[in-house]
Design a protein around this motif. Structure first.
Motif, mmCIF file in Angstrom:
data_model
loop_
_atom_site.group_PDB
_atom_site.id
_atom_site.type_symbol
_atom_site.label_atom_id
_atom_site.label_comp_id
_atom_site.label_asym_id
_atom_site.label_seq_id
_atom_site.Cartn_x
_atom_site.Cartn_y
_atom_site.Cartn_z
ATOM 1 N N VAL A 181 0.837 -1.202 0.000
ATOM 2 C CA VAL A 181 0.000 0.000 0.000
ATOM 3 C C VAL A 181 0.872 1.252 0.000
ATOM 4 O O VAL A 181 2.060 1.204 0.329
ATOM 5 N N SER A 182 0.266 2.372 -0.346
ATOM 6 C CA SER A 182 0.953 3.658 -0.257
ATOM 7 C C SER A 182 0.730 4.308 1.099
ATOM 8 O O SER A 182 1.543 5.117 1.549
ATOM 9 N N GLY A 183 -0.379 3.969 1.729
ATOM 10 C CA GLY A 183 -0.677 4.500 3.046
ATOM 11 C C GLY A 183 -1.594 3.570 3.808
ATOM 12 O O GLY A 183 -2.391 2.836 3.215
ATOM 13 N N LEU A 184 -1.459 3.586 5.147
ATOM 14 C CA LEU A 184 -2.342 2.783 5.995
ATOM 15 C C LEU A 184 -2.655 3.590 7.250
ATOM 16 O O LEU A 184 -1.750 3.933 8.010
ATOM 17 N N ASP A 185 -3.915 3.892 7.409
ATOM 18 C CA ASP A 185 -4.371 4.740 8.499
ATOM 19 C C ASP A 185 -5.570 4.064 9.162
ATOM 20 O O ASP A 185 -6.403 3.463 8.476
ATOM 21 N N VAL A 186 -5.651 4.142 10.492
ATOM 22 C CA VAL A 186 -6.725 3.461 11.210
ATOM 23 C C VAL A 186 -8.090 3.964 10.763
ATOM 24 O O VAL A 186 -9.031 3.178 10.590
ATOM 25 N N GLU A 187 -8.215 5.261 10.561
ATOM 26 C CA GLU A 187 -9.503 5.833 10.188
ATOM 27 C C GLU A 187 -9.823 5.651 8.704
ATOM 28 O O GLU A 187 -10.955 5.369 8.330
ATOM 29 N N ARG A 188 -8.809 5.814 7.863
ATOM 30 C CA ARG A 188 -9.046 5.842 6.412
ATOM 31 C C ARG A 188 -8.739 4.510 5.731
ATOM 32 O O ARG A 188 -9.059 4.320 4.566
ATOM 33 N N ASP A 216 6.142 -0.921 5.398
ATOM 34 C CA ASP A 216 7.111 -0.418 6.370
ATOM 35 C C ASP A 216 6.513 0.762 7.129
ATOM 36 O O ASP A 216 5.461 1.288 6.781
ATOM 37 N N SER A 217 7.194 1.188 8.192
ATOM 38 C CA SER A 217 6.639 2.178 9.106
ATOM 39 C C SER A 217 6.395 3.535 8.452
ATOM 40 O O SER A 217 5.573 4.320 8.945
ATOM 41 N N SER A 218 7.076 3.833 7.346
ATOM 42 C CA SER A 218 6.862 5.125 6.676
ATOM 43 C C SER A 218 5.459 5.229 6.084
ATOM 44 O O SER A 218 4.980 6.330 5.793
ATOM 45 N N LYS A 219 4.788 4.083 5.873
ATOM 46 C CA LYS A 219 3.442 4.086 5.281
ATOM 47 C C LYS A 219 2.337 4.223 6.342
ATOM 48 O O LYS A 219 1.206 4.538 6.000
ATOM 49 N N LEU A 220 2.682 3.972 7.596
ATOM 50 C CA LEU A 220 1.659 3.954 8.645
ATOM 51 C C LEU A 220 1.278 5.378 9.048
ATOM 52 O O LEU A 220 2.122 6.248 9.238
ATOM 53 N N GLY A 221 -0.022 5.599 9.176
ATOM 54 C CA GLY A 221 -0.514 6.930 9.486
ATOM 55 C C GLY A 221 -0.624 7.826 8.273
ATOM 56 O O GLY A 221 -1.044 8.980 8.382
ATOM 57 N N GLU A 222 -0.257 7.301 7.109
ATOM 58 C CA GLU A 222 -0.316 8.065 5.861
ATOM 59 C C GLU A 222 -1.569 7.687 5.075
ATOM 60 O O GLU A 222 -2.168 6.632 5.295
ATOM 61 N N ARG A 223 -1.937 8.546 4.146
ATOM 62 C CA ARG A 223 -3.059 8.236 3.265
ATOM 63 C C ARG A 223 -2.731 8.681 1.844
ATOM 64 O O ARG A 223 -1.967 9.622 1.635
ATOM 65 N N ASP A 244 5.212 2.027 15.307
ATOM 66 C CA ASP A 244 4.248 2.151 16.388
ATOM 67 C C ASP A 244 2.903 1.649 15.872
ATOM 68 O O ASP A 244 2.260 2.290 15.047
ATOM 69 N N THR A 245 2.500 0.493 16.345
ATOM 70 C CA THR A 245 1.309 -0.161 15.787
ATOM 71 C C THR A 245 0.173 -0.299 16.798
ATOM 72 O O THR A 245 -0.786 -1.037 16.565
ATOM 73 N N ARG A 246 0.260 0.419 17.907
ATOM 74 C CA ARG A 246 -0.751 0.249 18.961
ATOM 75 C C ARG A 246 -2.166 0.529 18.461
ATOM 76 O O ARG A 246 -3.105 -0.201 18.800
ATOM 77 N N SER A 247 -2.332 1.563 17.654
ATOM 78 C CA SER A 247 -3.677 1.910 17.177
ATOM 79 C C SER A 247 -4.251 0.817 16.280
ATOM 80 O O SER A 247 -5.461 0.555 16.300
ATOM 81 N N PHE A 248 -3.388 0.163 15.505
ATOM 82 C CA PHE A 248 -3.860 -0.920 14.636
ATOM 83 C C PHE A 248 -4.237 -2.145 15.462
ATOM 84 O O PHE A 248 -5.237 -2.810 15.176
ATOM 85 N N GLU A 249 -3.439 -2.435 16.488
ATOM 86 C CA GLU A 249 -3.751 -3.565 17.349
ATOM 87 C C GLU A 249 -5.060 -3.319 18.112
ATOM 88 O O GLU A 249 -5.868 -4.232 18.276
ATOM 89 N N GLU A 250 -5.260 -2.081 18.543
ATOM 90 C CA GLU A 250 -6.517 -1.737 19.236
ATOM 91 C C GLU A 250 -7.712 -1.864 18.298
ATOM 92 O O GLU A 250 -8.830 -2.121 18.741
#
Length: 258
Positions: A181-188, A216-223, A244-250
């Motif tokens: 993916v290019s981005g992975l965000d909990v909300e989006r 990789d971590s650079s994609k997390l929280g991005e959209r 930091d993956t706590r929000s995804f685990e939650e």
């Protein structure tokens, strides 16, 4: 820094600033102005930028860096992520793999897994992909059955898209879909830059028993522009140890740190 790493950084700078002088680029990358001039000239020949007197401007038709220039980014993290993701595959599995640098590394990891090399030479796994480069690398592997979609080829990602590509997934079922993916965000959710890529990635996820995002971590929280699927549709996230993956685990996503 290799030439391709340098080109990747130049194209990233141009994408963010729109215009670069030779002197600015040389200072940013800590190389000579002669090297930057050669780089600008070679990238202009490939229509990756527009050369100007004393510098370059971003090419107006480039929506994303081509795969061959992104491959050097965070290479060690992507290889570790790919190796961990490959361990999720059992002999006999039917898997879907989309295009991208991390999924390309995943394909290479599957190609070299010793336990997937059947003694009789018959395929041990089936890979359904819309990525030309992945199919090209794995078609010579006797233990891998390759199913390549049809469709229109995108030069940026080597992916096939459109109705001819999507139609394949109406006819198959998958044990696992691996998505880069290019981005992975909990909300989006999971996103990519191109709506046609998102469409076929979404189809791949729908047809799979499990959906695994390798990022990789650079994609997390991005959209990015186009949505692939929501976080609730993702079973596993494979990412690097520093993420930091706590929000995804939650949110109920199982996380594998590589």
């Amino acid at each position: 820094m290799s030439r391709y790493e340098r080109w990747n950084d130049l194209l990233s700078l141009l994408a963010s600033r729109g215009r670069l002088s030779v002197e600015e680029a040389a200072a940013e990358l800590t190389v000579s102005t002669a090297t930057i001039r050669r780089d600008f000239d070679q990238l202009a020949q490939q229509q990756m930028l527009t050369r100007t007197r004393g510098g370059a401007v971003a090419h107006t038709v480039t929506y994303d860096l081509p795969l061959r220039y992104k491959s050097a980014r965070r290479a060690s993290e992507k290889q570790r992520i790919a190796a961990a993701a490959a361990e999720l595959v059992q002999p006999g599995a039917v898997i879907g793999v989309n295009g991208g640098t991390t999924t390309t590394e995943l394909a290479r990891a599957l190609a070299t897994r010793a336990d997937l090399h059947a003694e009789n030479g018959s395929p041990a796994i089936t890979i359904v992909t819309n990525a030309l480069n992945i199919a090209n690398e794995l078609v010579v592997r006797p233990h891998v059955k390759i199913v390549l979609t049809g469709g229109v080829a995108l030069p940026q990602s080597y992916e096939l898209v459109g109705p001819l590509a999507n139609g394949v997934f109406d006819q198959v079922t998958l044990d696992i879909a691996f998505l880069g993916v290019s981005g992975l965000d909990v909300e989006r959710g999971a996103t990519c830059h191109n709506e046609d890529e998102a469409s076929i990635n979404r189809q791949m996820a729908i047809r799979a028993e499990r959906v695994v995002v390798a990022a990789d971590s650079s994609k997390l929280g991005e959209r990015a522009f186009a949505k692939i699927c929501g976080v609730g549709e993702i079973d596993i996230l494979v990412t690097d140890a520093s993420a930091d993956t706590r929000s995804f685990e939650e949110a109920g996503v199982k996380v594998v740190h590589a």
